[in-house]
Design a protein around this motif. Structure first.
Motif, short mmCIF file in Angstrom:
data_model
loop_
_atom_site.label_atom_id
_atom_site.label_comp_id
_atom_site.label_asym_id
_atom_site.label_seq_id
_atom_site.Cartn_x
_atom_site.Cartn_y
_atom_site.Cartn_z
N SER A 1 0.89 -1.40 -0.01
CA SER A 1 0.04 0.04 0.05
C SER A 1 0.87 1.09 -0.08
CB SER A 1 -0.91 0.06 1.25
OG SER A 1 -0.40 0.14 2.50
N THR A 2 2.11 1.13 0.66
CA THR A 2 3.13 2.38 0.48
C THR A 2 3.37 2.60 -0.87
OG1 THR A 2 5.12 1.10 0.99
CG2 THR A 2 3.61 2.08 2.88
N VAL A 3 3.70 1.47 -1.71
CA VAL A 3 4.10 1.52 -3.08
C VAL A 3 3.01 2.16 -3.87
CG1 VAL A 3 4.69 0.14 -5.13
CG2 VAL A 3 5.68 -0.42 -2.55
N SER A 4 1.79 1.85 -3.68
CA SER A 4 0.73 2.38 -4.12
C SER A 4 0.58 3.89 -4.19
CB SER A 4 -0.69 1.71 -3.70
OG SER A 4 -0.56 0.05 -4.31
N MET A 5 0.77 4.21 -2.92
CA MET A 5 0.72 5.61 -2.53
C MET A 5 1.62 6.57 -3.08
SD MET A 5 1.25 7.42 1.36
CE MET A 5 0.22 6.21 2.08
N ALA A 6 3.17 5.85 -3.24
CA ALA A 6 3.98 6.45 -3.85
C ALA A 6 3.97 6.58 -5.27
CB ALA A 6 5.52 5.67 -3.64
N ASN B 1 9.69 3.37 3.56
CA ASN B 1 8.59 4.18 2.26
C ASN B 1 7.94 5.03 2.85
OD1 ASN B 1 9.77 2.44 0.28
ND2 ASN B 1 7.84 1.24 -0.31
N LEU B 2 7.47 5.17 4.19
CA LEU B 2 6.48 6.08 4.57
C LEU B 2 7.35 7.35 4.81
CD1 LEU B 2 4.29 4.39 7.32
CD2 LEU B 2 3.67 5.69 5.08
N ILE C 1 8.08 8.80 1.34
CA ILE C 1 6.88 9.88 1.11
C ILE C 1 6.71 11.07 2.02
CG2 ILE C 1 4.39 9.60 0.68
CD1 ILE C 1 4.87 6.49 0.20
N ILE C 2 6.79 11.01 3.23
CA ILE C 2 6.72 12.07 4.17
C ILE C 2 7.56 13.18 3.88
CG2 ILE C 2 6.85 12.93 6.37
CD1 ILE C 2 5.58 10.18 7.18
N ASN C 3 8.81 12.92 3.45
CA ASN C 3 9.89 13.71 3.32
C ASN C 3 9.75 14.47 1.72
OD1 ASN C 3 11.13 13.29 5.61
ND2 ASN C 3 12.73 11.88 4.70
N LEU C 4 9.06 13.78 0.86
CA LEU C 4 8.80 14.28 -0.39
C LEU C 4 7.58 14.85 -0.98
CD1 LEU C 4 10.42 11.18 -2.35
CD2 LEU C 4 11.36 13.29 -2.29
N ILE C 5 6.65 14.82 -0.04
CA ILE C 5 5.05 15.05 -0.26
C ILE C 5 4.60 16.07 0.67
CG2 ILE C 5 2.74 14.46 -0.68
CD1 ILE C 5 4.55 13.58 -3.00
#
Length: 511
Positions: free
Chosen positions: A121-126, A456-457, A460-464
């Motif tokens: 699900s983290t891959v899907s979010m990314a 991954n979280l 994503i937190i750092n990039l979004i």
């Protein structure tokens, strides 16, 4: 008036709200929203329990606790239990719940498959936030030390050494018994040692029998699935080998698999999984020389995936390196080789099986009688019958890979920077260089799954932008609720007006 900053009076009564203590930008809120947006039941977490007895903790709460722990370099169940009491962020996240460390530990080891789906699900979010390019990936493995010492790892040679040592000791005790004839105290002491060593010998014989019956090469007594492996510079550790695939765009891992095997047969399976995850084969995959295996090139070719695998150095050299096999020119039409001395080596057309461990490769043999009268034979080979060249059934694919690597050197140089990025953070920065669980590869997979989910979280937190993430996860939660409770039309009317973005409306329409 004091010259120093003075703290509050400990006896002063204060009232505060947990919600006000946790800042709106705190990443713990992302963890809370992320887990709430997941359909834990569909992922395989147990959400229904019998009603008699003490109520169980909801898997959402335990998953939140683990994600918070791994994001903050805390994996121990006992340490996480302490955090539930003293850490305000955890108290807010779990709403004051304090699960026992056994409950926390059991949740991790009992849900390896479900945890892997959380990682997915983290891959899907990314992918939703366009953080995955899907055109260039790099694969590699890393060794994570198992909860099993080298002392408790045995192979046939090691077992034989132990048995030989015990046999020598037993012979010594027999000699001592003969010398202590009549000394009952001394005889009793020696007999106790004899019994102890015989029990040890039986244990090693049982290990020997187990190896023969299971056709394995090693036995690990603390963590049965772990194996002794070379980590670096011929240094060995009892460990697991974690295969990963990392996307080039933002160095986000899109797949992992915990194994106890080396890399030689791993590439094909990981490429097949990557194809499923990305949904296409229009990508290039970079691998190091550990994956340089003919059958794996064949697998990649059948999948339709272009791979670039580093070409290893020649394993065996001719007496004169100018006569190494790479200097023999192959003619595909005539199916023959021409050596540096301009002699032609031909084949009888038969295929021969060459065994390497458990794998078998078909080979053709090429030779010539001209070797026996050649003045350069001593420089070419030590074989008195002349030079013999072997050509694998996968030789064409191996050659095509070599050409690709030579033509794309700049592209291949990216491999290390792509795939080593997560390892650097996980092992060096977070200090997760070992497996926390033990007793099976499934338990190890749960630990590694949480590691990569947390990684991954964090990426994503750092990039979004956090607000974008919150909107996305709130949307997931609402659509999940509407799907399962039949409130789709009501939610759309209450929460989404015409001024909302097209994306939100389209997402609801495709629930």
């Amino acid at each position: 008036m004091s010259k120093f900053i003075i703290g509050k009076d400990r006896n002063q009564t204060e009232f505060f709200c947990l919600e006000q203590v946790i800042d709106q930008s705190n990443s713990v809120r992302i963890i809370d929203l992320f887990v709430d947006s997941l359909s834990l039941k569909d992922m395989g977490f147990k959400t229904e329990f019998i009603e008699n007895g003490r109520p169980a903790y909801h898997p959402a709460d335990l998953l939140k606790l683990y994600l918070y722990g791994y994001l903050n370099r805390t994996r121990s169940s006992r340490q996480l239990e302490k955090e539930c009491i003293r850490n305000l962020e955890v108290i807010w996240l779990l709403k004051g719940l304090v699960p026992d460390h056994n409950t926390i530990a059991n949740f991790r080891k009992n849900n390896p498959k479900a945890i892997e789906k959380v990682f997915r699900s983290t891959v899907s979010m990314a992918n939703h936030f366009n953080l995955i390019g899907g055109t260039l990936v790099a694969g590699d493995s890393t060794k994570l030390r198992a909860q099993n010492s080298k002392k408790n790892n045995f192979n046939p040679a090691k077992i034989e050494r132990h048995i030989a040592y015990i046999d020598n000791k037993l012979q010594e005790y027999q000699n001592q018994l003969a010398q202590a004839d009549g000394d009952i105290v001394a005889q009793n002491e020696i007999q106790e040692k004899v019994i102890k060593h015989k029990n040890q010998k039986q244990k090693y014989q049982d290990y020997q029998k187990q190896i023969e019956e299971t056709n394995t090469t090693q036995i690990s007594t603390s963590d049965p699935d772990s194996r002794q492996m070379i980590t670096r510079n011929n240094i060995t550790e009892v460990a697991y080998n974690v295969q990963t695939v990392v996307d080039e765009k933002h160095k986000i891992p899109i797949d992992f698999k915990v194994t106890n095997q080396n890399d030689s047969k791993a590439m094909g399976g990981m490429l097949r999984r990557t194809k499923t995850i990305l949904g296409h084969t229009d990508f290039k995959a970079l691998y190091d020389k550990g994956y340089y295996t003919g059958s794996e090139f064949d697998y990649a070719d059948r999948l339709g995936i272009e791979v670039l695998v580093a070409v290893p150095e020649v394993a065996a050299h001719a007496p004169n390196p100018d006569f190494d096999v790479e200097h023999f020119v192959y003619d595909k039409e005539k199916d023959c080789f021409t050596c540096p001395a301009k002699q032609v080596l031909t084949t009888n057309g038969n295929w021969y099986n060459k065994t390497n461990g458990k794998s078998v490769t078909k080979m053709k043999h090429y030779k010539t009688t001209a070797c026996l009268s050649c003045a350069l034979m001593q420089q070419c080979t030590k074989n008195k019958k002349g030079r013999l060249i072997e050509r694998s059934q996968h030789a064409d694919l191996i050659y095509e890979n070599k050409v690709r690597v030579e033509q794309n050197k700049e592209l291949y140089r990216k491999r290390q920077a792509i795939v080593e990025h997560p390892y650097g953070i996980i092992k060096r920065q977070w200090d997760f260089y070992y497996i926390m669980t033990k007793k099976s590869i499934k338990h190890a997979s749960a630990d590694v799954g949480l590691i990569f989910t947390a990684f991954n979280l964090r990426r994503i937190i750092n990039l979004i932008d956090p607000n974008q993430m919150k909107k996305y996860m709130q949307l997931l939660w609402l659509t999940f609720l509407s799907y399962y409770k039949g409130f789709k039309a009501i939610l759309k009317q209450l929460f989404f007006s015409k001024s909302k973005t097209t994306f939100f409306n389209l997402s609801l329409n495709h629930c």
